[in-house]
Design an enzyme around this catalytic site. Structure first.
Site, PDB file in Angstrom:
ATOM      1  N   PHE A   1       0.804  -1.333   0.106  1.00 26.60           N
ATOM      2  CA  PHE A   1       0.467   0.357   0.083  1.00 26.60           C
ATOM      3  C   PHE A   1       0.886   1.454   0.145  1.00 26.60           C
ATOM      4  O   PHE A   1       1.151   1.289   0.715  1.00 26.60           O
ATOM      5  CB  PHE A   1      -1.358  -0.027   0.577  1.00 26.60           C
ATOM      6  CG  PHE A   1      -1.880   1.095   1.555  1.00 26.60           C
ATOM      7  CD1 PHE A   1      -3.475   1.135   0.747  1.00 26.60           C
ATOM      8  CD2 PHE A   1      -2.001   2.874   1.417  1.00 26.60           C
ATOM      9  CE1 PHE A   1      -3.726   2.275  -0.050  1.00 26.60           C
ATOM     10  CE2 PHE A   1      -2.729   3.324   1.692  1.00 26.60           C
ATOM     11  CZ  PHE A   1      -3.272   3.320   0.795  1.00 26.60           C
TER      12      PHE A   1
ATOM     13  N   ASP B   1       9.145   2.866   2.015  1.00 26.93           N
ATOM     14  CA  ASP B   1       8.009   3.622   2.140  1.00 26.93           C
ATOM     15  C   ASP B   1       7.973   3.407   3.398  1.00 26.93           C
ATOM     16  O   ASP B   1       7.598   2.722   4.666  1.00 26.93           O
ATOM     17  CB  ASP B   1       6.674   3.039   1.110  1.00 26.93           C
ATOM     18  CG  ASP B   1       5.794   3.563   1.821  1.00 26.93           C
ATOM     19  OD1 ASP B   1       5.858   5.085   2.763  1.00 26.93           O
ATOM     20  OD2 ASP B   1       4.640   3.901   1.044  1.00 26.93           O
TER      21      ASP B   1
ATOM     22  N   LYS C   1       2.595  11.652   7.123  1.00 24.19           N
ATOM     23  CA  LYS C   1       1.611  11.503   8.173  1.00 24.19           C
ATOM     24  C   LYS C   1       2.160  12.053   9.659  1.00 24.19           C
ATOM     25  O   LYS C   1       2.191  12.785   9.812  1.00 24.19           O
ATOM     26  CB  LYS C   1       1.590   9.712   9.057  1.00 24.19           C
ATOM     27  CG  LYS C   1       0.723   8.900   7.265  1.00 24.19           C
ATOM     28  CD  LYS C   1       0.833   7.844   7.471  1.00 24.19           C
ATOM     29  CE  LYS C   1      -0.280   6.991   7.017  1.00 24.19           C
ATOM     30  NZ  LYS C   1      -1.588   7.050   6.678  1.00 24.19           N
TER      31      LYS C   1
HETATM   32  N1  PLP Z   1       3.050   4.987   1.988  1.00 26.89           N
HETATM   33  C1  PLP Z   1       2.576   3.855   3.216  1.00 26.89           C
HETATM   34  C2  PLP Z   1       2.911   2.694   3.917  1.00 26.89           C
HETATM   35  C3  PLP Z   1       0.994   4.348   3.474  1.00 26.89           C
HETATM   36  O1  PLP Z   1       0.509   3.703   4.844  1.00 26.89           O
HETATM   37  C4  PLP Z   1       0.454   5.282   3.188  1.00 26.89           C
HETATM   38  C5  PLP Z   1      -1.352   5.751   3.545  1.00 26.89           C
HETATM   39  O2  PLP Z   1      -1.665   4.790   4.581  1.00 26.89           O
HETATM   40  C6  PLP Z   1       0.745   6.003   2.301  1.00 26.89           C
HETATM   41  C7  PLP Z   1       2.156   5.807   1.516  1.00 26.89           C
HETATM   42  C8  PLP Z   1      -0.562   7.180   0.979  1.00 26.89           C
HETATM   43  O3  PLP Z   1      -0.343   8.713   2.626  1.00 26.89           O
HETATM   44  P1  PLP Z   1      -1.387   9.671   1.890  1.00 26.89           P
HETATM   45  O4  PLP Z   1      -2.877   8.798   2.311  1.00 26.89           O
HETATM   46  O5  PLP Z   1      -1.153  10.336   3.163  1.00 26.89           O
HETATM   47  O6  PLP Z   1      -1.329  10.493   0.361  1.00 26.89           O
END
Ligand code: PLP
Length: 395
Positions: free
Chosen positions: A140, A225, A254
């Site tokens: 994700f 990530d 976040k």
């Molecule tokens: N990458 C990871 C690992 C995430 O858990 C998330 C969101 O949960 C994102 C990217 C995307 O972040 P955003 O919701 O701020 O676009």
């Protein structure tokens, strides 16, 4: 307005792209939130790890107000006095040469993809438009069209094609599969150190270290990530530090702003982020002075309050207690730091609803997993308070 009134308004006027628990939060402090009727709940989701520092942290709040009085947005057409200070703070904290600030996590992932591709063409010498990125099943990374192009969740893709090409999917936790998927056209391996949305899936020991070695040998960027796993959540500043690796690029978001503001960034060495020339990439809001002031305060709180260590110690305690609950429904309790997945043998939603009735807010992920990820400022007493309620619901 009451909960019933507000639910009706949201149902009527909002797009139905979420299925939230029906708790309407009006205010919050630390690990606690209150609904519009004044009932208190313990937040065990922390806005998907965006409020690791606890809701409305006074130091971050003060930075927000102070900066909002001075200047909030300049765009990058001009410079502002806050951006350089955030960049320096990120450098001293993480050791990476450079950072590129954005807003949402998905934007930072897109930024990393663009950086990796451009690195592939300008540094590695991949033929134009041929660059490929290896990603993991169950990933994700956000919701943009390019990102859902390589999602393996059918619902994230259904109805949204055509998709962006150039991604190869391998099983998560399988270093041999990564090695086999790499070709001369591969510019990067994009991976979550622990898969959050997939249900807090921790890979086998040594996986990231093996992946890093393969990437180094095959001249492929390791892009990690850490949008959800980073900034203390997994019991270290970054989850990849547990594996002793040094990724070529790290994506953060976040908790970078403690829930006050969307702030994200890509951190990398000059060889990677140095590929961007003026005009290649940008964002009206990325790097704005309000975001930068808030992010600097949010990072200070993580460091000064020792949140990564706190997460490691309290997370071990929480996992241990959850494992000893002996529930007929629980298949596995797993996690790292204060980031725990309780996998059930049936849908988790009714359990989350029952927990809400008892004053604990959790959210199911991937149908059968209850995710427990409270703000990292939670105390042992508060964890015990939640555990009493988990015991009631899970037994
Ligand atoms: N990458 C990871 C690992 C995430 O858990 C998330 C969101 O949960 C994102 C990217 C995307 O972040 P955003 O919701 O701020 O676009």
């Amino acid at each position: 307005m009451t909960t019933t009134d507000l639910l009706a308004l949201e149902e009527r006027y909002g797009a139905h792209n979420y299925h939230p628990l029906d708790v309407v939060i009006e205010r919050a402090k630390g690990v606690w939130v209150w609904n519009v009727e004044g009932r208190r709940f313990l937040d065990c989701l922390a806005a998907y790890s965006a409020v690791n520092q606890g809701h409305c942290h006074p130091r971050i709040f003060a930075a927000l107000v102070e900066q909002a009085r001075r200047v909030t947005l300049t765009s990058r057409a001009f410079r502002n006095d806050q951006l350089p200070q955030l960049l320096e703070r990120l450098h001293t904290l993480t050791g990476y040469d450079m950072a590129l600030p954005m807003n949402s996590g998905a934007e930072a992932v897109e930024t990393a993809i663009k950086a990796a591709r451009k690195w592939g063409y300008t540094v590695k010498g991949i033929a134009p438009n041929r660059a490929r990125i290896v990603v993991c099943a169950g990933n994700f990374h956000g919701r943009t069209v390019s990102i859902v192009s390589f999602s393996t969740e059918a619902q994230y893709r259904d109805g949204f094609g055509p998709f962006t090409p150039g991604f190869d999917v391998v099983p998560f936790g399988d270093a041999a599969a990564l090695e086999a998927a790499i070709t001369d056209e591969t510019c990067a391996f994009l991976v979550e150190p622990i898969q959050g949305e997939a249900g807090i899936v921790v890979p086998p020991d040594g996986y990231l270290a093996q992946a890093a070695a393969i990437c180094r040998e095959r001249r492929v960027l390791l892009v990690v990530d850490e949008v959800q796993s980073g900034l203390g959540r997994a019991g270290a500043l970054f989850a990849h530090q547990h594996d002793g690796v040094r990724p070529d690029a790290v994506i953060v978001g976040k908790a970078l702003a403690g829930g006050f503001y969307p702030v994200s960034a890509v951190l990398a060495h000059r060889e990677v982020l140095g590929v961007f020339a003026p005009g290649d990439h940008g964002s009206t809001f990325g790097g704005n002075p309000l975001a930068c002031a808030v992010a600097r305060a949010a990072l200070d709180v993580i460091v000064d309050e020792g949140l990564p260590d706190r997460s490691a110690a309290l997370g071990a305690y929480l996992i241990d207690r959850l494992r000893s609950l002996s529930s007929p429904y629980v298949r596995e309790v797993r996690g790292r730091g204060l980031w725990v997945g309780v996998e059930l043998d049936r849908p988790a939603r009714p359990f989350c609803e029952a927990l809400m009735d008892l004053g604990v807010l959790c959210k199911e992920t991937r149908e059968r997993v209850i995710r427990i990820a409270p703000p990292l400022v939670i105390t042992t007493d508060e964890i015990d308070w939640a555990l009493e309620r988990f015991a009631k619901v899970l037994r």
